[in-house]
Design a protein around this motif. Structure first.
Motif, PDB file in Angstrom:
ATOM      1  N   ASP A 275       0.813  -1.208   0.000  1.00 38.68           N
ATOM      2  CA  ASP A 275       0.000   0.000   0.000  1.00 38.68           C
ATOM      3  C   ASP A 275       0.850   1.263   0.000  1.00 38.68           C
ATOM      4  OD1 ASP A 275      -2.227  -1.606   0.031  1.00 38.68           O
ATOM      5  OD2 ASP A 275      -2.630  -1.322   2.166  1.00 38.68           O
ATOM      6  N   SER A 276       1.903   1.300   0.822  1.00 40.75           N
ATOM      7  CA  SER A 276       2.680   2.523   0.942  1.00 40.75           C
ATOM      8  C   SER A 276       3.802   2.629  -0.065  1.00 40.75           C
ATOM      9  CB  SER A 276       3.240   2.657   2.363  1.00 40.75           C
ATOM     10  OG  SER A 276       4.126   1.605   2.639  1.00 40.75           O
ATOM     11  N   CYS A 277       4.258   1.542  -0.627  1.00 42.82           N
ATOM     12  CA  CYS A 277       5.412   1.593  -1.528  1.00 42.82           C
ATOM     13  C   CYS A 277       5.061   1.366  -2.988  1.00 42.82           C
ATOM     14  CB  CYS A 277       6.452   0.568  -1.103  1.00 42.82           C
ATOM     15  SG  CYS A 277       7.095   0.838   0.551  1.00 42.82           S
ATOM     16  N   TYR A 278       4.100   0.545  -3.272  1.00 40.84           N
ATOM     17  CA  TYR A 278       3.803   0.207  -4.655  1.00 40.84           C
ATOM     18  C   TYR A 278       2.409   0.633  -5.095  1.00 40.84           C
ATOM     19  CZ  TYR A 278       8.035  -2.552  -4.956  1.00 40.84           C
ATOM     20  OH  TYR A 278       9.337  -2.954  -4.977  1.00 40.84           O
ATOM     21  N   GLY A 279       1.481   0.749  -4.169  1.00 39.66           N
ATOM     22  CA  GLY A 279       0.124   1.106  -4.543  1.00 39.66           C
ATOM     23  C   GLY A 279      -0.681  -0.072  -5.061  1.00 39.66           C
ATOM     24  N   SER A 280      -0.156  -1.291  -4.949  1.00 33.13           N
ATOM     25  CA  SER A 280      -0.905  -2.483  -5.341  1.00 33.13           C
ATOM     26  C   SER A 280      -0.428  -3.651  -4.497  1.00 33.13           C
ATOM     27  CB  SER A 280      -0.709  -2.785  -6.825  1.00 33.13           C
ATOM     28  OG  SER A 280       0.650  -3.057  -7.089  1.00 33.13           O
TER      29      SER A 280
ATOM     30  N   GLU B   9       6.796  21.405  -6.436  1.00 33.94           N
ATOM     31  CA  GLU B   9       6.150  21.079  -7.711  1.00 33.94           C
ATOM     32  C   GLU B   9       6.924  19.973  -8.442  1.00 33.94           C
ATOM     33  OE1 GLU B   9       5.414  23.196 -12.062  1.00 33.94           O
ATOM     34  OE2 GLU B   9       5.777  24.468 -10.317  1.00 33.94           O
ATOM     35  N   VAL B  10       8.243  20.060  -8.438  1.00 36.23           N
ATOM     36  CA  VAL B  10       9.075  19.038  -9.100  1.00 36.23           C
ATOM     37  C   VAL B  10       8.859  17.679  -8.435  1.00 36.23           C
ATOM     38  CG1 VAL B  10      11.458  18.299  -9.502  1.00 36.23           C
ATOM     39  CG2 VAL B  10      10.801  20.669  -9.955  1.00 36.23           C
ATOM     40  N   VAL B  11       8.840  17.644  -7.113  1.00 36.01           N
ATOM     41  CA  VAL B  11       8.633  16.384  -6.388  1.00 36.01           C
ATOM     42  C   VAL B  11       7.226  15.849  -6.659  1.00 36.01           C
ATOM     43  CG1 VAL B  11       8.475  15.322  -4.103  1.00 36.01           C
ATOM     44  CG2 VAL B  11      10.356  16.887  -4.629  1.00 36.01           C
ATOM     45  N   ARG B  12       6.238  16.725  -6.633  1.00 36.58           N
ATOM     46  CA  ARG B  12       4.848  16.310  -6.878  1.00 36.58           C
ATOM     47  C   ARG B  12       4.712  15.718  -8.296  1.00 36.58           C
ATOM     48  NH1 ARG B  12       2.810  20.554  -5.272  1.00 36.58           N
ATOM     49  NH2 ARG B  12       2.614  21.677  -7.231  1.00 36.58           N
ATOM     50  N   GLN B  13       5.341  16.359  -9.278  1.00 38.24           N
ATOM     51  CA  GLN B  13       5.290  15.832 -10.649  1.00 38.24           C
ATOM     52  C   GLN B  13       5.974  14.467 -10.742  1.00 38.24           C
ATOM     53  OE1 GLN B  13       7.031  18.947 -13.030  1.00 38.24           O
ATOM     54  NE2 GLN B  13       5.126  20.125 -13.127  1.00 38.24           N
ATOM     55  N   ALA B  14       7.081  14.307 -10.039  1.00 37.88           N
ATOM     56  CA  ALA B  14       7.780  13.015 -10.035  1.00 37.88           C
ATOM     57  C   ALA B  14       6.887  11.935  -9.418  1.00 37.88           C
ATOM     58  CB  ALA B  14       9.104  13.119  -9.279  1.00 37.88           C
ATOM     59  N   GLU B  15       6.196  12.272  -8.333  1.00 37.66           N
ATOM     60  CA  GLU B  15       5.292  11.312  -7.692  1.00 37.66           C
ATOM     61  C   GLU B  15       4.162  10.916  -8.644  1.00 37.66           C
ATOM     62  OE1 GLU B  15       5.731  12.675  -3.023  1.00 37.66           O
ATOM     63  OE2 GLU B  15       4.179  13.595  -4.256  1.00 37.66           O
ATOM     64  N   GLN B  16       3.583  11.904  -9.329  1.00 42.17           N
ATOM     65  CA  GLN B  16       2.491  11.621 -10.260  1.00 42.17           C
ATOM     66  C   GLN B  16       2.970  10.751 -11.424  1.00 42.17           C
ATOM     67  OE1 GLN B  16       1.159  15.595 -11.193  1.00 42.17           O
ATOM     68  NE2 GLN B  16      -0.097  15.732  -9.348  1.00 42.17           N
ATOM     69  N   GLN B  17       4.153  11.052 -11.946  1.00 39.67           N
ATOM     70  CA  GLN B  17       4.703  10.247 -13.032  1.00 39.67           C
ATOM     71  C   GLN B  17       5.001   8.828 -12.553  1.00 39.67           C
ATOM     72  OE1 GLN B  17       4.677  10.760 -16.107  1.00 39.67           O
ATOM     73  NE2 GLN B  17       6.130   9.303 -16.963  1.00 39.67           N
ATOM     74  N   ALA B  18       5.490   8.703 -11.323  1.00 36.54           N
ATOM     75  CA  ALA B  18       5.764   7.375 -10.763  1.00 36.54           C
ATOM     76  C   ALA B  18       4.494   6.541 -10.711  1.00 36.54           C
ATOM     77  CB  ALA B  18       6.384   7.506  -9.369  1.00 36.54           C
TER      78      ALA B  18
ATOM     79  N   HIS C 201       1.880   6.927 -12.566  1.00 40.88           N
ATOM     80  CA  HIS C 201       1.493   6.670 -13.956  1.00 40.88           C
ATOM     81  C   HIS C 201       2.261   5.500 -14.564  1.00 40.88           C
ATOM     82  CE1 HIS C 201       0.059   7.532 -17.987  1.00 40.88           C
ATOM     83  NE2 HIS C 201       1.315   7.564 -18.410  1.00 40.88           N
ATOM     84  N   ILE C 202       3.540   5.376 -14.264  1.00 45.30           N
ATOM     85  CA  ILE C 202       4.349   4.313 -14.872  1.00 45.30           C
ATOM     86  C   ILE C 202       4.477   3.072 -13.988  1.00 45.30           C
ATOM     87  CG2 ILE C 202       5.635   5.955 -16.295  1.00 45.30           C
ATOM     88  CD1 ILE C 202       8.020   5.618 -14.381  1.00 45.30           C
ATOM     89  N   GLY C 203       3.867   3.100 -12.796  1.00 47.54           N
ATOM     90  CA  GLY C 203       3.900   1.935 -11.912  1.00 47.54           C
ATOM     91  C   GLY C 203       5.177   1.800 -11.112  1.00 47.54           C
ATOM     92  N   MET C 204       5.841   2.928 -10.880  1.00 49.03           N
ATOM     93  CA  MET C 204       7.090   2.932 -10.101  1.00 49.03           C
ATOM     94  C   MET C 204       6.770   3.192  -8.635  1.00 49.03           C
ATOM     95  SD  MET C 204      10.117   5.727 -10.550  1.00 49.03           S
ATOM     96  CE  MET C 204      11.484   5.781  -9.403  1.00 49.03           C
ATOM     97  N   PRO C 205       7.513   2.620  -7.706  1.00 50.32           N
ATOM     98  CA  PRO C 205       7.290   2.937  -6.296  1.00 50.32           C
ATOM     99  C   PRO C 205       7.454   4.446  -6.045  1.00 50.32           C
ATOM    100  CG  PRO C 205       8.674   1.004  -6.496  1.00 50.32           C
ATOM    101  CD  PRO C 205       8.543   1.575  -7.879  1.00 50.32           C
ATOM    102  N   VAL C 206       6.410   5.064  -5.535  1.00 54.12           N
ATOM    103  CA  VAL C 206       6.402   6.510  -5.307  1.00 54.12           C
ATOM    104  C   VAL C 206       7.485   6.914  -4.308  1.00 54.12           C
ATOM    105  CG1 VAL C 206       4.995   8.439  -4.439  1.00 54.12           C
ATOM    106  CG2 VAL C 206       3.976   6.715  -5.925  1.00 54.12           C
ATOM    107  N   THR C 207       7.764   6.065  -3.329  1.00 62.53           N
ATOM    108  CA  THR C 207       8.784   6.411  -2.331  1.00 62.53           C
ATOM    109  C   THR C 207      10.154   6.576  -2.974  1.00 62.53           C
ATOM    110  OG1 THR C 207       9.099   4.066  -1.802  1.00 62.53           O
ATOM    111  CG2 THR C 207       7.587   5.308  -0.402  1.00 62.53           C
ATOM    112  N   ILE C 208      10.449   5.798  -4.003  1.00 60.83           N
ATOM    113  CA  ILE C 208      11.735   5.928  -4.700  1.00 60.83           C
ATOM    114  C   ILE C 208      11.764   7.235  -5.481  1.00 60.83           C
ATOM    115  CG2 ILE C 208      13.203   4.975  -6.526  1.00 60.83           C
ATOM    116  CD1 ILE C 208      12.390   2.192  -5.561  1.00 60.83           C
TER     117      ILE C 208
END
Length: 156
Positions: free
Chosen positions: A25-30, A113-122, A124-131
């Motif tokens: 839940d906290s690292c991958y979202g699935s 804003e840069v961090v928020r965009q990186a989180e949103q892109q993560a 979108h592409i299925g990357m762990p948001v924490t990374i």
């Protein structure tokens, strides 16, 4: 500051025993795949390959027959990341030319804003948001002093 957002996550990871579900839940979202309870040793390799590539003839191939294969691939990615970070640093240096005061070098709202965009892109592409978050926070934390140094040594 950017690190303040990371502190609660680190604190929660250190003070609670994470379950597979909470990590997912906290690292991958699935949900993570179910794995049998671990013993001191397990057969190696375990699980199925998770990196797949499409070949020119349309067949799907998997990477990595050994840990050495994984490390070689990671080394290649690290080289590419360093080249991209070098390009980014050149643009950071260039940005300094357009800033009239030292105070305008560090813009926390832009950093967020840069961090928020990186989180949103993560996501979108299925990357762990924490990374993504930790990586971009580290990039920004190192870029600001670099840009301040460029500003200081190039007074106009």
């Amino acid at each position: 500051m950017l690190l303040q957002g990371l502190l609660p996550l680190l604190t929660s990871l250190l003070t609670s025993a994470p379950t597979a579900s909470s990590i997912a839940d906290s690292c991958y979202g699935s949900a993570l795949p179910t794995i049998s309870p671990s013993t001191d040793h397990r057969s190696v390799p375990w699980g199925s390959p998770s990196v797949h590539f499409s070949s020119l003839n349309g067949t799907l191939t998997t990477c990595c027959n050994s840990l050495d294969d994984v490390r070689t691939a990671l080394d290649d990615i690290d080289d590419r990341l360093l080249n991209l970070l070098n390009q980014r640093a050149a643009y950071v240096r260039e940005a300094t030319r357009f800033k009239s005061t030292r105070a305008s070098v560090n813009v926390p709202s832009r950093n967020e804003e840069v961090v928020r965009q990186a989180e949103q892109q993560a996501v979108h592409i299925g990357m762990p948001v924490t990374i993504a978050r930790a990586t971009f926070e580290a990039i920004l934390i190192s870029s600001v002093p670099f840009e301040q140094c460029i500003f200081d040594v190039n007074p106009q």
